[in-house]
Scaffold this motif. Structure first.
Motif, PDB file in Angstrom:
ATOM      1  N   TRP A  30      31.296  35.387  47.881  1.00  0.00           N
ATOM      2  CA  TRP A  30      31.824  36.443  47.016  1.00  0.00           C
ATOM      3  C   TRP A  30      31.309  37.811  47.451  1.00  0.00           C
ATOM      4  CZ3 TRP A  30      31.552  34.671  41.167  1.00  0.00           C
ATOM      5  CH2 TRP A  30      32.500  33.651  40.947  1.00  0.00           C
ATOM      6  N   GLY A  31      30.033  37.875  47.801  1.00  0.00           N
ATOM      7  CA  GLY A  31      29.466  39.154  48.229  1.00  0.00           C
ATOM      8  C   GLY A  31      30.133  39.681  49.487  1.00  0.00           C
ATOM      9  N   GLU A  32      30.396  38.798  50.440  1.00  0.00           N
ATOM     10  CA  GLU A  32      31.059  39.224  51.680  1.00  0.00           C
ATOM     11  C   GLU A  32      32.492  39.684  51.412  1.00  0.00           C
ATOM     12  OE1 GLU A  32      32.264  37.429  56.063  1.00  0.00           O
ATOM     13  OE2 GLU A  32      30.763  36.384  54.842  1.00  0.00           O
ATOM     14  N   LEU A  33      33.220  38.920  50.593  1.00  0.00           N
ATOM     15  CA  LEU A  33      34.596  39.302  50.248  1.00  0.00           C
ATOM     16  C   LEU A  33      34.619  40.634  49.505  1.00  0.00           C
ATOM     17  CD1 LEU A  33      35.968  35.833  49.072  1.00  0.00           C
ATOM     18  CD2 LEU A  33      36.765  37.129  51.055  1.00  0.00           C
ATOM     19  N   LEU A  34      33.683  40.796  48.583  1.00  0.00           N
ATOM     20  CA  LEU A  34      33.641  42.028  47.803  1.00  0.00           C
ATOM     21  C   LEU A  34      33.253  43.217  48.674  1.00  0.00           C
ATOM     22  CD1 LEU A  34      34.295  42.562  44.867  1.00  0.00           C
ATOM     23  CD2 LEU A  34      31.868  42.321  44.328  1.00  0.00           C
ATOM     24  N   ALA A  35      32.329  43.015  49.592  1.00  0.00           N
ATOM     25  CA  ALA A  35      31.954  44.099  50.504  1.00  0.00           C
ATOM     26  C   ALA A  35      33.148  44.552  51.336  1.00  0.00           C
ATOM     27  CB  ALA A  35      30.815  43.645  51.415  1.00  0.00           C
ATOM     28  N   ARG A  36      33.924  43.585  51.842  1.00  0.00           N
ATOM     29  CA  ARG A  36      35.105  43.936  52.635  1.00  0.00           C
ATOM     30  C   ARG A  36      36.128  44.681  51.782  1.00  0.00           C
ATOM     31  NH1 ARG A  36      35.030  38.687  55.252  1.00  0.00           N
ATOM     32  NH2 ARG A  36      36.832  38.052  54.024  1.00  0.00           N
ATOM     33  N   HIS A  37      36.307  44.209  50.558  1.00  0.00           N
ATOM     34  CA  HIS A  37      37.312  44.815  49.690  1.00  0.00           C
ATOM     35  C   HIS A  37      36.882  46.203  49.211  1.00  0.00           C
ATOM     36  CE1 HIS A  37      40.607  45.116  46.930  1.00  0.00           C
ATOM     37  NE2 HIS A  37      39.792  45.221  45.892  1.00  0.00           N
ATOM     38  N   LEU A  38      35.674  46.298  48.676  1.00  0.00           N
ATOM     39  CA  LEU A  38      35.212  47.583  48.154  1.00  0.00           C
ATOM     40  C   LEU A  38      34.923  48.572  49.278  1.00  0.00           C
ATOM     41  CD1 LEU A  38      32.787  46.408  45.297  1.00  0.00           C
ATOM     42  CD2 LEU A  38      35.237  46.904  45.169  1.00  0.00           C
ATOM     43  N   GLY A  39      34.456  48.059  50.414  1.00  0.00           N
ATOM     44  CA  GLY A  39      34.128  48.930  51.535  1.00  0.00           C
ATOM     45  C   GLY A  39      35.341  49.548  52.198  1.00  0.00           C
ATOM     46  N   THR A  40      36.519  49.033  51.890  1.00  0.00           N
ATOM     47  CA  THR A  40      37.760  49.590  52.455  1.00  0.00           C
ATOM     48  C   THR A  40      38.651  50.188  51.371  1.00  0.00           C
ATOM     49  OG1 THR A  40      38.760  47.368  52.381  1.00  0.00           O
ATOM     50  CG2 THR A  40      37.750  48.053  54.459  1.00  0.00           C
ATOM     51  N   GLY A  41      38.041  50.559  50.253  1.00  0.00           N
ATOM     52  CA  GLY A  41      38.769  51.314  49.230  1.00  0.00           C
ATOM     53  C   GLY A  41      39.319  50.519  48.074  1.00  0.00           C
ATOM     54  N   GLY A  42      39.072  49.208  48.022  1.00  0.00           N
ATOM     55  CA  GLY A  42      39.521  48.411  46.890  1.00  0.00           C
ATOM     56  C   GLY A  42      38.615  48.604  45.690  1.00  0.00           C
ATOM     57  N   ARG A  43      38.970  47.929  44.607  1.00  0.00           N
ATOM     58  CA  ARG A  43      38.161  48.085  43.399  1.00  0.00           C
ATOM     59  C   ARG A  43      37.892  46.738  42.740  1.00  0.00           C
ATOM     60  NH1 ARG A  43      42.463  51.386  39.729  1.00  0.00           N
ATOM     61  NH2 ARG A  43      42.131  52.729  41.512  1.00  0.00           N
ATOM     62  N   LEU A  44      36.805  46.732  41.974  1.00  0.00           N
ATOM     63  CA  LEU A  44      36.433  45.592  41.144  1.00  0.00           C
ATOM     64  C   LEU A  44      36.607  45.991  39.693  1.00  0.00           C
ATOM     65  CD1 LEU A  44      34.964  42.773  40.734  1.00  0.00           C
ATOM     66  CD2 LEU A  44      32.861  44.113  40.540  1.00  0.00           C
ATOM     67  N   LEU A  45      37.282  45.145  38.931  1.00  0.00           N
ATOM     68  CA  LEU A  45      37.337  45.280  37.483  1.00  0.00           C
ATOM     69  C   LEU A  45      36.462  44.184  36.888  1.00  0.00           C
ATOM     70  CD1 LEU A  45      41.212  45.694  37.057  1.00  0.00           C
ATOM     71  CD2 LEU A  45      39.509  47.481  37.452  1.00  0.00           C
ATOM     72  N   VAL A  46      35.776  44.489  35.809  1.00  0.00           N
ATOM     73  CA  VAL A  46      34.846  43.499  35.260  1.00  0.00           C
ATOM     74  C   VAL A  46      34.817  43.628  33.737  1.00  0.00           C
ATOM     75  CG1 VAL A  46      32.885  45.031  35.704  1.00  0.00           C
ATOM     76  CG2 VAL A  46      32.486  42.590  35.378  1.00  0.00           C
ATOM     77  N   ALA A  47      34.767  42.467  33.053  1.00  0.00           N
ATOM     78  CA  ALA A  47      34.822  42.492  31.595  1.00  0.00           C
ATOM     79  C   ALA A  47      34.080  41.303  31.000  1.00  0.00           C
ATOM     80  CB  ALA A  47      36.279  42.480  31.110  1.00  0.00           C
TER      81      ALA A  47
END
Length: 200
Positions: A30-47
């Motif tokens: 998850w950390g690797e996927l999130l780094a790739r996504h957020l590091g290229t301008g994507g976003r995380l939503l959390v609730a």
């Protein structure tokens, strides 16, 4: 009568070996996927609801700010702190829609939605997972023990192995910190690859 300290810590200790196994199979990826996504301008939503809402805000704060070392800010939006949006949506559409409507507003295809629930039975989180799927948003859940409706509604789940909601919530906090650690480990490789691609 057992002392509350002994009871609580015994429950936490009992959950740790299985949690270690489950977390090691999930959080680094998850950390690797999130780094790739957020590091290229994507976003995380959390609730989450209640104490899990605080955990959701904690995760967003660590990513927008930083956990330890200096790095770029990453886009993470907690869907819990905006009292005007939450009360307006709840008033007009019912509390079950409070996160789903925000997911439809903020989620973009390829984004990630993380939902936190000690029980895994919160209708508003299940509704948010369904809204995310319709929007092309990847869904991850941190829950208590399976089976539960939220784990069935999400793409992936890290289910913390304890019947005690307090222990589950504490393991969620551990998961938040570890996820951020793994994001920070993977992010430099993402940044290097992006800079290399832009230099071509």
């Amino acid at each position: 009568m057992m002392d509350p300290l002994d009871t609580h810590l015994s429950g936490l200790q009992a959950a740790l070996p299985e949690f270690r196994t489950l977390a090691s199979a999930t959080l680094p990826r998850w950390g690797e996927l999130l780094a790739r996504h957020l590091g290229t301008g994507g976003r995380l939503l959390v609730a989450g609801n209640g104490g899990s809402a605080a955990e959701a805000q904690h995760l967003a704060a660590e990513l927008v700010g930083r956990l330890r070392d200096e790095r770029q800010p990453l886009s993470a939006i907690a869907l819990t702190p905006d009292s005007s949006a939450i009360t307006a949506i709840s008033n007009d559409y019912g509390y079950e829609e409070v996160f789903a409507r925000q997911v439809r507003a903020h989620g973009r295809p390829g984004d990630v939605l993380m939902l936190m629930s000690t029980s895994g039975r919160s209708p508003n989180l299940v509704a948010a997972a369904h809204a995310a799927r319709e929007a092309g948003v990847r869904t991850w859940a941190l829950t208590g023990q399976k089976p539960n409706p939220l784990s069935r509604a999400c793409d992936e789940t890290l289910a913390c192995p304890s019947p005690d909601s307090q222990v589950v919530q504490e393991l969620h906090l551990v998961s938040v910190h570890l996820l951020c650690e793994y994001v920070d480990l993977a992010l430099p490789m993402v940044v290097d690859a992006l800079e290399e691609a832009l230099a071509r």
